[in-house]
Design a protein around this motif. Structure first.
Motif, PDB file in Angstrom:
ATOM      1  N   ASP A  51       0.809  -1.219   0.000  1.00  0.00           N
ATOM      2  CA  ASP A  51       0.000   0.000   0.000  1.00  0.00           C
ATOM      3  C   ASP A  51       0.845   1.273   0.000  1.00  0.00           C
ATOM      4  O   ASP A  51       0.381   2.325  -0.442  1.00  0.00           O
ATOM      5  CB  ASP A  51      -0.909   0.031   1.237  1.00  0.00           C
ATOM      6  CG  ASP A  51      -2.086  -0.924   1.141  1.00  0.00           C
ATOM      7  OD1 ASP A  51      -2.336  -1.461   0.043  1.00  0.00           O
ATOM      8  OD2 ASP A  51      -2.757  -1.131   2.168  1.00  0.00           O
ATOM      9  N   ALA A  52       2.061   1.200   0.498  1.00  0.00           N
ATOM     10  CA  ALA A  52       2.856   2.411   0.765  1.00  0.00           C
ATOM     11  C   ALA A  52       3.249   3.153  -0.506  1.00  0.00           C
ATOM     12  O   ALA A  52       3.180   4.377  -0.578  1.00  0.00           O
ATOM     13  CB  ALA A  52       4.093   2.050   1.572  1.00  0.00           C
ATOM     14  N   LYS A  53       3.765   2.423  -1.482  1.00  0.00           N
ATOM     15  CA  LYS A  53       4.103   2.932  -2.818  1.00  0.00           C
ATOM     16  C   LYS A  53       5.305   3.866  -2.884  1.00  0.00           C
ATOM     17  O   LYS A  53       5.996   3.893  -3.907  1.00  0.00           O
ATOM     18  CB  LYS A  53       2.906   3.669  -3.459  1.00  0.00           C
ATOM     19  CG  LYS A  53       1.623   2.876  -3.512  1.00  0.00           C
ATOM     20  CD  LYS A  53       1.763   1.571  -4.267  1.00  0.00           C
ATOM     21  CE  LYS A  53       0.443   0.830  -4.340  1.00  0.00           C
ATOM     22  NZ  LYS A  53       0.602  -0.525  -4.913  1.00  0.00           N
ATOM     23  N   GLN A 127       6.119   7.063   2.895  1.00  0.00           N
ATOM     24  CA  GLN A 127       5.547   6.132   3.857  1.00  0.00           C
ATOM     25  C   GLN A 127       6.626   5.323   4.574  1.00  0.00           C
ATOM     26  O   GLN A 127       6.372   4.761   5.638  1.00  0.00           O
ATOM     27  CB  GLN A 127       4.584   5.172   3.146  1.00  0.00           C
ATOM     28  CG  GLN A 127       3.456   5.876   2.413  1.00  0.00           C
ATOM     29  CD  GLN A 127       2.592   6.696   3.339  1.00  0.00           C
ATOM     30  OE1 GLN A 127       1.973   6.160   4.269  1.00  0.00           O
ATOM     31  NE2 GLN A 127       2.551   7.996   3.122  1.00  0.00           N
ATOM     32  N   TYR A 379      -1.591   5.762  -3.386  1.00  0.00           N
ATOM     33  CA  TYR A 379      -1.546   4.980  -2.152  1.00  0.00           C
ATOM     34  C   TYR A 379      -2.638   3.910  -2.122  1.00  0.00           C
ATOM     35  O   TYR A 379      -3.798   4.169  -2.468  1.00  0.00           O
ATOM     36  CB  TYR A 379      -1.740   5.882  -0.943  1.00  0.00           C
ATOM     37  CG  TYR A 379      -0.711   6.968  -0.767  1.00  0.00           C
ATOM     38  CD1 TYR A 379       0.640   6.663  -0.627  1.00  0.00           C
ATOM     39  CD2 TYR A 379      -1.089   8.307  -0.719  1.00  0.00           C
ATOM     40  CE1 TYR A 379       1.581   7.663  -0.451  1.00  0.00           C
ATOM     41  CE2 TYR A 379      -0.154   9.321  -0.529  1.00  0.00           C
ATOM     42  CZ  TYR A 379       1.179   8.990  -0.407  1.00  0.00           C
ATOM     43  OH  TYR A 379       2.112   9.984  -0.220  1.00  0.00           O
TER      44      TYR A 379
END
Length: 517
Positions: A51-53, A127, A379
């Protein structure tokens, strides 16, 4: 000011590693992972990472003091015939009198404010943060019990990595660490070919082994590599471990399995999820996350991957003649990587005094503004049926970011999200349309890629719903004036509820949609 060798801390004796190695093997034996590829291939990258990307990489060290050429200065400055060699001699004198070690007193980092750094990274939208714990030069940026050549004992005389890791956690981001220790086996060997301080036995524990690249690292070096990495894991508990390329040498293979099992097992004990990132073929497929240096993929990948690149095209560390990328280029890299199931690890280059070049600060803030407007398309997303449409292609492979790419308003990257609101698909235009109308060919009725009804259309970051129409050729969306100073624009479509039940059978095909006429 040269380093005072008489004032150095005493050398550290690391000749007997039996007790430490026994403890490593005890952790491995407890499981759940064992030190074999079949077991390690049961690893799954954590959801937080997928999810962070976007993460931030950091290269700074003693090489930031001469600030000439790149972070390879400790090698190239000893390479006869190189411009770094000539620069060193003309600026500092003969290598036997003033060598790389003599930059350490000027690596003071007097302007280093870890909380200010972390705040800048948070503002940029990162992130996770991956500082270099030790680079090829062998100078540890953390407080190591296995070496006296550390930032905690020399230079700034503080645990630079540890202080930044703590600040990063306070700012709500995930902490990582990169290790380039493997390359130290050979990194200083040009200095053994002429009269230089690399041959001085008083500093052998810093410059050594300085062996030939053609030779495999010996058992003592491999044990030390393993135990230095274990030390970073246990002392700081990073959730990302990034390794540079030389661990792909066959001699490292059993140590990589041992290290991975140790790290994954320790993470299981601590109740955290972690990521190992590697290059080329060092790890078995599926046992860690593959990283491509300054790289790109031509299509959607079935497994999450990573592109590590830098804000500068010509160096990973700061020097006055950086060839900086601009905001549109970095945004395009991020969108391209994410559309193909990847994450971007973007390197910044602190100066020796612990401050950043203002151009890097502005780029970080620009990224934060862009992600503030369009981050919903980045995200937490996953690939759509296709990654992209448009006339411009990215080159596949490593080291492909040497020349800026001239994207057009027809170059689009796609992402997808399914949540409590249903299914949304995003189109990220890499250049803002001059006409004020975004044309997304992949969402036209004729191509058959989007077979579900559109329940709503939104231009991200714009307060009012846009005017739009769907034709056989494209979905056409009027782009409002908001965020006109930012590169590109992102359009979101909400699909009718039944689309949530549909499975994307072609999600990994990576087909390119037709180029607009």
């Amino acid at each position: 000011m040269p380093l005072d060798l008489d004032a150095l801390p005493d050398p550290v004796d690391v000749s007997d590693n039996r007790d430490e190695l026994r403890r490593v093997d005890e952790v491995v034996a407890r499981g759940p992972y064992s030190a074999d590829w079949e077991s390690l291939q049961g690893y799954q990258p954590p959801r937080w990472y997928e999810d962070a990307k976007f993460g931030i990489f950091l290269h700074w060290g003693v090489y930031s003091v001469p600030a000439y050429g790149s972070e390879w200065y400790p090698r190239t400055a000893y390479t006869e015939g190189s411009r770094e060699f000539e620069h060193h001699v003309s600026t500092y004198g003969p290598h036997r009198d003033f060598g790389y070690k003599d930059f350490i007193p000027d690596f003071h980092m007097s302007g280093f404010d870890p909380d200010a750094w972390a705040e800048l990274f948070r503002v940029a939208g990162a992130q996770f943060v991956v500082p270099v714990a030790e680079h090829h030069d062998g100078f540890a940026m953390y407080d190591s019990a296995r070496s006296r050549w550390t930032a905690a004992r020399m230079g700034p005389q503080r645990d630079v990595y540890g202080d930044l890791a703590a600040a990063t956690q306070r700012a709500g981001m995930v902490v990582g660490a990169s290790s380039h220790r493997a390359e130290h086996w050979f990194f200083l060997n040009p200095g053994t070919r002429f009269d230089s301080d690399v041959l001085d036995p008083r500093v052998h524990d810093f410059y050594g082994p300085a062996q030939r690249e053609e030779t495999a690292p010996n058992e003592a070096f491999l044990q030390d590599w393993l135990l230095r990495t274990v030390e970073i894991i246990d002392r700081y508990r990073p959730q990302v471990l990034w390794f540079d390329w030389w661990i792909e040498q066959p001699a490292f293979e059993p140590y990589l399995r041992r290290l991975a099992a140790y790290y994954y097992n320790r993470a299981a004990e601590w109740g955290v999820e972690v990521v190992i990132q590697y290059k080329w073929e060092a790890f078995a497929p599926g046992s860690a996350v593959r990283d491509i240096e300054r790289g790109a993929k031509p299509r959607i990948q079935p497994e999450v991957w990573q592109n590590d690149t830098s804000v500068s095209r010509n160096s990973w560390s700061w020097h006055p003649n950086q060839d900086y990328k601009d905001l549109p280029e970095v945004v395009a890299e991020l969108a391209d990587v994410v559309s193909k199931n990847g994450a971007l690890l973007l390197n910044f280059c602190p100066k020796a005094d612990g401050t950043f070049d203002e151009r890097e600060v502005e780029l970080a803030r620009g990224l934060g503004r862009w992600l503030g407007a369009y981050g919903q398309a980045i995200y937490g997303t996953r690939p759509w049926i296709v990654a992209e449409e448009g006339p411009t292609r990215v080159a596949e492979g490593s080291f492909v970011d040497g020349t800026p790419i001239a994207y057009t308003e027809h170059d689009i990257r796609f992402t997808r999200r399914v949540d409590h609101m249903g299914e949304q698909v995003y189109a990220i235009l890499l250049r803002r349309p001059e006409s004020g109308v975004a044309r997304v060919r992949s969402w036209g009725t004729d191509l058959g890629l989007l077979t579900d009804a559109i329940a709503g259309v939104e231009v991200l970051g714009h307060p009012e719903p846009p005017r739009w129409r769907r034709t056989a050729d494209a979905l056409e969306v009027e782009i409002g004036p908001a965020h006109a100073d930012l590169p590109g624009v992102a359009v979101r479509i909400q699909l009718a509820p039944r689309a949530v039940q549909r499975r994307h059978d072609y999600i990994h095909e990576g087909t390119m949609a037709p180029t607009p006429a």
